[in-house]
Design a protein around this motif. Structure first.
Motif, mmCIF file in Angstrom:
data_model
loop_
_atom_site.group_PDB
_atom_site.id
_atom_site.type_symbol
_atom_site.label_atom_id
_atom_site.label_comp_id
_atom_site.label_asym_id
_atom_site.label_seq_id
_atom_site.Cartn_x
_atom_site.Cartn_y
_atom_site.Cartn_z
ATOM 1 N N HIS A 1 -4.343 10.345 2.614
ATOM 2 C CA HIS A 1 -5.384 9.900 3.525
ATOM 3 C C HIS A 1 -4.791 9.224 4.756
ATOM 4 N N PHE A 2 -3.789 8.384 4.513
ATOM 5 C CA PHE A 2 -3.248 7.615 5.631
ATOM 6 C C PHE A 2 -2.390 8.474 6.553
ATOM 7 N N GLN B 1 -0.564 1.134 8.363
ATOM 8 C CA GLN B 1 -1.220 2.298 8.946
ATOM 9 C C GLN B 1 -0.699 2.602 10.351
ATOM 10 N N MET C 1 0.844 -1.196 0.000
ATOM 11 C CA MET C 1 0.000 0.000 0.000
ATOM 12 C C MET C 1 0.877 1.242 0.000
ATOM 13 N N ILE C 2 0.554 2.153 -0.838
ATOM 14 C CA ILE C 2 1.274 3.428 -0.837
ATOM 15 C C ILE C 2 0.622 4.330 0.202
ATOM 16 N N GLY D 1 -12.019 -4.462 2.611
ATOM 17 C CA GLY D 1 -11.026 -4.920 1.649
ATOM 18 C C GLY D 1 -9.582 -4.596 1.971
ATOM 19 N N ALA D 2 -9.311 -4.068 3.194
ATOM 20 C CA ALA D 2 -7.918 -3.805 3.554
ATOM 21 C C ALA D 2 -7.211 -5.130 3.808
ATOM 22 N N ARG D 3 -6.017 -5.239 3.270
ATOM 23 C CA ARG D 3 -5.206 -6.420 3.573
ATOM 24 C C ARG D 3 -4.543 -6.223 4.926
ATOM 25 N N ARG D 4 -3.994 -7.312 5.452
ATOM 26 C CA ARG D 4 -3.292 -7.214 6.740
ATOM 27 C C ARG D 4 -2.155 -6.206 6.675
ATOM 28 N N SER D 5 -1.454 -6.246 5.535
ATOM 29 C CA SER D 5 -0.304 -5.343 5.412
ATOM 30 C C SER D 5 -0.772 -3.883 5.408
ATOM 31 N N ASP D 6 -1.967 -3.637 4.849
ATOM 32 C CA ASP D 6 -2.495 -2.267 4.851
ATOM 33 C C ASP D 6 -2.714 -1.778 6.277
ATOM 34 N N ILE D 7 -3.307 -2.658 7.084
ATOM 35 C CA ILE D 7 -3.591 -2.290 8.476
ATOM 36 C C ILE D 7 -2.291 -2.074 9.240
#
Lengths: 247, 552
Positions: free
Chosen positions: B6-7, B476, B1-2, B467-473
């Motif tokens: 937003h993040f 963050q 995830m880039i 739809g967030a993947r684990r890596s996205d979470i």
């Protein structure tokens, strides 16, 4: 063509020393464009079914084909992508992010879409979805500045933003008054009629289930009945209102 | 995830949600990074300080001084005290030194107009009989009784005393004056006149010599040319371009040092020590290009000299910056001095100092035709010997330095290793403090993130459902920690810079902050954020979305 195909779906949980069987062999096909209402009392297994249909949980046994693809044993990240692109969720508690504007709430699924979507495109699609829900003027409102019905419409816009083929609505009217509930049901009916989106609605209220084209009753982890239904018109007055008028 | 905007906004919001905890965690990071920056600065400062001290100590420096303090009065072979050796002599050596280099009697050195009357100006004893004696003062020429000089009764010859009152040839002194001591090897270090420019050139020919600088020095009064009320009594050094090479702690704050060409052209140029520049022109003023006068001769200022680092900055009693530097050839041309006070030279390698100092000694004895049993008419000193000689009776110092040929090497190495050892201990302690502070800061970050994960369980569940993947979470939460640590890190670097400055200012510790150490500290802060967010981020990523969505 059936969008959902469940074959001998079983789900068991371990709760302490007890093994709870939430689903005891469910076989079911849902065709595209159906508005299926799944009803049942609490503990009947309808929530478990919903979680499996939503790719949030995996069955212990059996097969789940979504859009012709077996998703019952896919790795988590692939399930995440399926949730992101093919399924739109509408929750009972709306589940909007606080301190975040309506349009930003609608954008959330797009943040996790792969390949990465440019910010301008995200905003454009989110505004389009909000407009479809008649909330284009409220795009910069925070959830606490919106009414319950408006919040649920933001949530539906969020469910629609990635143009899914399936919408899973888990007690979407649970926190709404009757008039607003009917409004939400009308939106779901329109989505089915105008866009051909398949809708699976979980509810324990029979008069909400009556808006579907097919009603499935679940009890003790099994399908009790599965009947086609003539959807109730949203133009019809709610029973309470009839009573008020009678008085 | 880039991590899009937003993040980053999300991470800010998350940090702002628990302001108190965020502030506390940030202070932890701040203190850790500040400690790190400070210890890096002190470490680097200490390292430079050791190097400076070694350079300042002149590990490779040999100084030949005219005269020999080791000699007693009983060695005087001439009752006039003119010579100190009885070897084969050049007959000219028997004459007083000023006679050896003196121009023909009555020669005019300079002609000045005083009250429209011409004076013939002579340097001290070269004036004819009956000449009026005048002294240069800021406001004009005065006679020996202090009165302003009258216009000459006739175009008389005047005698101009160029420098020191003690040099007045007609004054009676109860002590030997500098002139009396010319040629007297027993007079004391530097004041005898036994070294020549030719000696310096000969020394330069020796193998293993890096730089040779011939030097004369004497007290002089320096005036600002266009404002005679501004003056400063200091010491001039006639020297050569290579002198800064022998004094590595030096730096030019304005302009440049003397060049080779300045010497060859006998240019009347002057480099001011910082103290002199401050006294004559005011602190911080750049006087380059302005004129001064010394013995009524104009000198153009070409530079101001100070020290490069804190370690070798001027301290009380250190007069190298309370001095002016002019080319030795210029002094020679103006004063007709062919005698030097010192010859300074550096060896190409530190280990060569003992051998080279012996070579210099042999060469000068040969050149000065000093017989076998006769002591030197000069003194060869290495800086280590000087250090040892400090605070010890001269006789004892002579015994020590005479008997320990390798004393310079020994002491330099010992000094260096003991300095390095002390610095190492200090650094280990500082590094320990920095490490503990960073650890505490990291635990603070982790605590904040665990709180954040708990508070945002429902949100995490929603994002997973959408739809967030684990890596996205995980990303963050790592981003949240990274943001916290970078802000804390930047504040910590600023604090560290202030702390280092304070230590330097109030405790005279040598602290040097390089952009590199600031950069390294920021990287360390970022790594701290990443390392201590791994556990909370993993916890968030592994949340069951169904459970998380039910979480209240």
């Amino acid at each position: 063509m059936s969008i959902i195909s469940l074959q001998g779906l079983k789900k068991t949980y371990k709760l302490g020393d007890n093994i709870v069987q939430a689903l005891a062999g469910v076989t079911l096909d849902i065709a595209q464009g159906e508005f299926v209402a799944i009803t049942g009392p609490s503990g009947s297994g309808k929530s478990t079914m919903m979680h499996i249909l939503g790719c949030l949980d995996r069955p212990t046994e059996g097969k789940y084909m979504l859009n012709g693809k077996d998703v019952s044993s896919l790795p988590r990240d692939e399930l995440a992508d399926i949730r992101n692109k093919q399924i739109g969720f509408v929750f009972q508690g709306f589940n909007l992010l606080p301190r975040t504007t309506a349009v930003e709430n609608v954008e959330v699924p797009l943040l996790y879409t792969r390949p990465v979507m440019p910010a301008a495109e995200r905003r454009e699609r989110a505004m389009k979805a909000l407009t479809a829900m008649g909330l284009q003027d409220r795009y910069d409102h925070h959830p606490n500045q919106l009414s319950g019905g408006q919040q649920q419409r933001v949530a539906i816009a969020r469910a629609l933003v990635n143009e899914p083929t399936l919408i899973l609505a888990d007690e979407p009217t649970g926190n709404l008054d009757t008039k607003t509930s009917i409004e939400v049901m009308r939106i779901l009916q329109e989505l089915r009629e105008e866009k051909g989106i398949t809708i699976v609605l979980i509810t324990h209220e029979p008069d909400i289930a009556a808006y579907g084209t097919r009603i499935i009753a679940v009890r003790d982890g099994k399908i009790l009945s599965d009947e086609p239904n003539t959807p109730r018109s949203t133009l019809e007055m709610a029973p309470e209102q009839i009573m008020v008028t009678a008085n | 995830m880039i991590p899009g905007r937003h993040f980053v906004v999300l991470a800010f919001q998350a940090l702002l949600r628990n302001r108190m905890q965020t502030a506390l965690a940030m202070i932890g990071v701040l203190v850790g990074v500040a400690a790190l920056v400070t210890s890096l600065a002190l470490g680097r400062g200490a390292q430079e300080s050791v190097e400076d001290q070694l350079r300042a100590a002149g590990a490779n420096l040999i100084v030949v001084t005219a005269g020999n303090y080791a000699k007693g009065k009983e060695d005087r072979s001439d009752p006039d005290g003119n010579i100190g050796h009885t070897g084969a002599l050049d007959p000219r050596d028997l004459a007083p030194p000023y006679l050896r280099t003196m121009p023909p009697l009555g020669a005019r050195l300079e002609q000045v107009a005083l009250n429209a009357q011409p004076f013939r100006i002579f340097q001290d004893r070269m004036a004819p009989q009956g000449a009026q004696i005048l002294y240069p003062m800021p406001y004009g020429y005065v006679t020996s009784d202090g009165a302003l000089a009258e216009p000459a009764r006739s175009p008389a010859d005047a005698l101009l005393i160029p420098s020191h009152f003690e040099d007045d040839p007609l004054a009676i002194h109860d002590h030997p004056t500098a002139k009396d001591r010319l040629g007297d090897v027993t007079a004391g270090l530097g004041s005898a006149a036994t070294l020549t420019v030719e000696d310096a050139r000969a020394v330069a020919e020796l193998a293993g010599v890096q730089h040779v600088v011939a030097g004369v020095h004497e007290n002089a009064r320096i005036f600002v040319a266009n404002d005679k009320t501004k003056q400063w009594f200091t010491r001039y050094h006639g020297t050569e371009w290579a002198l800064p090479e022998l004094r590595s702690g030096w730096s030019m704050i304005h302009g440049r040092f003397l060049s080779k060409e300045d010497g060859e052209e006998k240019a009347q140029v002057m480099v001011l020590g910082k103290v002199v520049a401050d006294r004559l022109f005011g602190e911080g003023v750049n006087p380059v290009g302005q004129m001064t006068t010394m013995w009524n001769q104009p000198f153009k200022i070409i530079g101001v000299l100070s020290s490069r680092s804190w370690a070798s900055s001027p301290v009380a009693g250190d007069d190298q910056f309370d001095a002016v530097y002019v080319p030795v050839q210029t002094i020679d041309g103006l004063l007709n001095l062919s005698k030097l006070n010192t010859i300074s030279l550096s060896a190409k390698s530190v280990g060569d100092v003992s051998r080279l100092s012996t070579q210099v000694k042999l060469l000068l004895r040969k050149r000065h035709k000093i017989g076998e049993e006769v002591p030197d008419d000069f003194t060869v000193t290495t800086m280590a010997q000087q250090a040892i000689g400090k605070g010890i009776p001269p006789q004892l110092a002579r015994v020590i330095s005479g008997n320990l040929q390798d004393i310079d090497r020994l002491t330099i190495e010992q000094m260096s290793s003991s300095l390095k050892k002390t610095n190492m201990i200090m650094l280990i302690m500082l590094a320990g403090v920095a490490t503990i502070s960073l650890l505490v800061g990291g635990i603070g970050v982790m605590n904040l993130l665990l709180l954040s994960v708990t508070q945002r369980t429902r949100e995490v569940g929603l994002r997973i459902a959408l739809g967030a993947r684990r890596s996205d979470i995980a990303t963050q939460f790592v981003l949240e920690a990274l943001l916290l640590c970078i802000i804390g890190g930047v504040l910590g670097i600023l604090t560290g810079v202030l702390a280092s400055g304070g230590l330097q200012r109030f405790f005279s510790w040598s602290a040097v902050i390089s952009p590199m150490s600031a950069f390294v500290s920021l990287i360390v802060a970022a790594l701290l954020g990443i390392v201590f967010s791994v556990y909370p981020a993993r916890r968030a990523a592994l949340l069951d979305p169904i459970e998380a969505l039910r979480h209240e």
